[in-house]
Design a protein around this motif. Structure first.
Motif, short mmCIF file in Angstrom:
data_model
loop_
_atom_site.label_atom_id
_atom_site.label_comp_id
_atom_site.label_asym_id
_atom_site.label_seq_id
_atom_site.Cartn_x
_atom_site.Cartn_y
_atom_site.Cartn_z
N PRO A 32 0.43 -1.39 -0.08
CA PRO A 32 0.44 -0.47 -0.02
C PRO A 32 0.41 1.46 0.05
O PRO A 32 2.18 1.20 0.71
CB PRO A 32 -0.79 -0.24 1.26
N GLU A 33 0.23 2.20 -0.65
CA GLU A 33 0.58 3.66 -0.58
C GLU A 33 1.19 4.15 0.94
O GLU A 33 0.61 3.78 1.89
CB GLU A 33 0.09 4.75 -1.83
N PRO A 34 2.60 4.88 1.18
CA PRO A 34 3.02 4.37 2.31
C PRO A 34 2.10 5.94 3.13
O PRO A 34 2.07 7.31 2.32
CB PRO A 34 4.93 5.08 2.98
N THR A 39 7.08 7.70 5.41
CA THR A 39 7.80 8.19 4.13
C THR A 39 9.28 7.63 4.27
O THR A 39 10.18 7.45 3.42
CB THR A 39 7.94 8.80 3.08
N ALA A 40 9.75 7.87 5.46
CA ALA A 40 10.94 7.51 5.85
C ALA A 40 11.24 7.00 7.26
O ALA A 40 11.16 7.32 8.08
CB ALA A 40 11.76 9.51 5.49
N PRO A 41 12.41 5.93 7.31
CA PRO A 41 12.87 6.06 8.70
C PRO A 41 13.20 6.84 9.59
O PRO A 41 13.48 8.06 9.08
CB PRO A 41 14.19 4.87 8.66
N PRO A 42 12.90 6.95 10.61
CA PRO A 42 12.82 8.29 11.66
C PRO A 42 14.62 7.83 12.16
O PRO A 42 14.97 7.02 12.02
CB PRO A 42 11.79 7.81 12.69
N ASP A 43 14.44 8.93 13.29
CA ASP A 43 16.29 9.31 13.83
C ASP A 43 16.28 8.65 14.36
O ASP A 43 17.72 8.13 14.38
CB ASP A 43 16.57 10.60 13.30
N LYS A 44 15.58 8.55 15.15
CA LYS A 44 16.19 7.73 16.23
C LYS A 44 14.32 6.97 17.47
O LYS A 44 13.38 7.74 16.31
CB LYS A 44 16.33 9.30 17.25
N LEU A 45 14.42 6.46 17.84
CA LEU A 45 13.19 6.07 18.53
C LEU A 45 13.22 6.04 19.83
O LEU A 45 14.01 6.04 21.25
CB LEU A 45 13.19 4.01 18.71
N ILE A 73 18.70 1.27 14.85
CA ILE A 73 18.63 2.86 15.22
C ILE A 73 18.61 3.29 15.82
O ILE A 73 18.74 2.39 17.71
CB ILE A 73 17.22 2.90 14.18
N ASP A 74 18.95 4.42 16.85
CA ASP A 74 19.20 4.88 18.12
C ASP A 74 18.27 5.00 18.97
O ASP A 74 16.94 5.24 18.22
CB ASP A 74 20.24 6.17 18.08
N SER A 327 3.53 2.88 20.74
CA SER A 327 3.17 4.35 20.15
C SER A 327 2.02 3.96 18.84
O SER A 327 2.39 3.74 18.09
CB SER A 327 3.25 5.49 20.10
N ALA A 328 0.62 4.04 18.88
CA ALA A 328 -0.24 4.32 17.77
C ALA A 328 0.79 5.18 16.54
O ALA A 328 -0.15 5.07 15.43
CB ALA A 328 -1.39 5.10 18.21
N LYS A 329 1.39 6.20 17.30
CA LYS A 329 2.38 7.06 16.27
C LYS A 329 3.19 7.12 15.95
O LYS A 329 4.15 8.39 15.58
CB LYS A 329 1.41 8.85 17.06
N THR A 330 4.12 6.13 16.50
CA THR A 330 5.53 5.69 15.89
C THR A 330 5.13 5.90 14.10
O THR A 330 5.77 4.84 13.61
CB THR A 330 6.21 4.54 16.86
N ALA A 331 7.07 6.76 14.10
CA ALA A 331 7.13 6.70 13.05
C ALA A 331 7.46 5.44 11.73
O ALA A 331 6.84 4.78 10.62
CB ALA A 331 8.35 7.87 12.71
N SER A 332 7.83 4.18 12.68
CA SER A 332 8.59 2.64 12.30
C SER A 332 7.53 1.84 13.18
O SER A 332 9.13 1.46 13.76
CB SER A 332 9.78 2.91 11.85
N PRO A 333 6.49 1.68 12.78
CA PRO A 333 6.15 0.45 13.60
C PRO A 333 7.20 -0.87 14.15
O PRO A 333 8.03 -2.03 14.68
CB PRO A 333 4.58 -0.11 13.67
N SER A 334 7.88 -1.21 12.13
CA SER A 334 8.43 -2.56 12.08
C SER A 334 9.98 -2.49 13.69
O SER A 334 10.47 -3.09 13.87
CB SER A 334 8.99 -2.55 10.56
N LEU A 335 10.38 -0.19 13.22
CA LEU A 335 11.49 -0.26 13.61
C LEU A 335 11.23 -0.91 15.14
O LEU A 335 12.44 -0.92 16.33
CB LEU A 335 12.44 0.45 13.66
#
Length: 455
Positions: A32-34, A39-45, A73-74, A327-335
């Protein structure tokens, strides 16, 4: 040695994830369209942790080990001393961390505000063994809407801590008193009463026992005696203290708890908490979970051990399940899921458990020396583990603190009141007081007179 083992585990997990990423099914439909946020991995978690300083330091060590891997990722830590402090910060606008600790008692709040997202599918894809490593009860406690909402991390069954100098089973046995056998894994309420009476020594100013005059404090005894705490375990509209079975259990329990010769009275509790009386060596027994252990260890001359909650009829205790949520709003659930796998691995849970505060939900770690800590007090740490099997958790509602506050005066009268106890009237009053909190709409309808139809 522990850090080395942990890093090996971390590298192994990273290797598995890399392999999995390269073996996807090419026949799958186009992704699916991101969303704009992914669209980009976050710099950190960010990782939100809760607990005293020793626990926070242990979590920091687990994060430092993760950050040593240049391919991950840091992660940065945000910490709070208590769950209530973290919740307050989030309610005041602090962003929900990508991964964060939470207790099951706050799950209704998380769901209502859509702060978290389910973790079962993400962790299952990463090979987390739910059924073999975690109790079914812990998993069910954190499930809602047909999904595992957060990952079990710790459990907190209530047990009885006792001062071995005041509650000396060998001396009691030599006097012919009714005490548990040396290899007993449970004890009766009558034996509990005998121990409380033995520990009460007016000449030394000691009392036998303190049980909190709260819903949670009395719940193990109500359940053990065949009663029910709420009128419905899923969607309660009232407490059920006035039911026949609950009143019977309370009547048997209060015969001990209302004895001022054996229990702390309100004046003594105004002077100091029950824990403080126990630390002073002036209280024989107190109810608590594993987090009380390091507090008591600070008193070097305090010789203490634990027993399960006493049985009126069947085994019963209460507690909570702590967890790691996403978090429901994490930028990358996978990471975020990758990091959660690291944090729930046996090595790193063992490191946190070694602080003495945490009772792991991971069965492997709960049976390890990291948690049992042979040679340290309490001697019978295995009773924490066995108590999980009889642990119940409150219904999934977000008004338990308000409920406790509302019925507190009546519960104090129930436990500390002097004179003749009208159990029927007082338990009915407690149930009635609970209804506006647990079922405000029905309570409002009952309190308001019906309006006459307009002509």
């Amino acid at each position: 040695m522990r850090v080395t083992r942990g890093l090996v585990a971390c590298v192994a997990v990273a290797s598995v994830l890399t392999t999995a990423a390269c073996t996807g099914d090419s026949s799958d439909p186009a992704p699916p369209e991101p969303s704009p946020s992914s669209t980009a991995p976050p710099d950190k978690l960010t990782f939100g942790v809760v607990g005293p300083r020793d626990v926070q330091r242990a979590f920091r060590a687990t994060v430092d080990a993760w950050n040593l891997n240049p391919d991950t990722i840091d992660v940065t830590i945000q910490s709070w001393p208590t769950q209530a402090a973290m919740r307050s910060a989030i309610e005041q606008g602090t962003p929900v961390p990508d991964v964060f600790m939470s207790s099951r008692s706050d799950l209704a709040w998380l769901l209502e505000n859509q702060y978290n997202q389910p973790v079962d599918e993400l962790l299952d894809e990463r090979g987390v063994e739910f059924g073999d490593t975690y109790s079914r009860d812990a998993l069910e406690a954190l499930s809602a809407d047909d999904h595992l909402q957060c990952m079990p991390y710790g459990v907190t069954p209530t047990v009885i801590y006792y001062n071995k100098r005041l509650v000396n089973f060998n001396r009691m046995r030599n006097r012919g008193l009714d005490v548990p056998d040396e290899d007993a894994t449970s004890w009766s309420f009558d034996q509990f009463t005998t121990a409380a009476e033995f520990a009460s020594r007016p000449a030394r100013g000691s009392k036998g026992v303190d049980i909190a005059a709260t819903v949670q404090g009395l719940a193990p005894f109500i359940r053990s005696g065949g009663g029910t705490v709420f009128d419905d375990e899923d969607k309660p509209t009232s407490l059920a203290f006035s039911s026949d079975s609950s009143k019977d259990a309370l009547e048997r329990t209060l015969e001990l708890l209302r004895n001022p010769q054996v229990t702390l009275d309100e004046t003594q509790l105004d002077e100091a908490s029950a824990v403080r009386w126990f630390l002073r060596g002036k209280l024989g027994m107190i109810a608590g979970d594993r987090s009380l252990t390091p507090v008591l260890r600070q008193k070097s001359n305090l010789d203490f051990d634990v027993m399960p909650m006493p049985k009126l009829d069947g085994a019963s205790t209460v507690g909570d399940v702590t967890s790691l949520c996403m978090s429901a709003k994490t930028a990358s659930p996978s990471l975020a899921a990758d990091f959660m796998v690291h944090e729930v691995s046996a090595d790193w849970v063992g490191l946190v458990a070694s602080t003495g505060y945490l009772q792991p939900a991971n069965v492997e770690v709960a049976l390890s020396d990291d948690f049992l800590q042979p040679g340290r007090r309490p001697e019978h740490s295995t009773f924490f583990n066995s108590s999980v099997r009889s642990m119940s958790v409150p219904p999934l509602i977000d008004t338990l603190p308000e409920l406790e506050e509302t019925v507190a005066p009546s519960l104090r009268q129930l436990v500390y009141g002097v004179g003749v106890l009208d159990l029927d009237a007082l338990t009915t009053q407690i149930d009635d007081e609970s209804k506006p909190v647990l079922d405000p709409e029905s309570a409002s309808d009952t309190a308001s007179p019906s309006e006459s139809p307009s002509e």
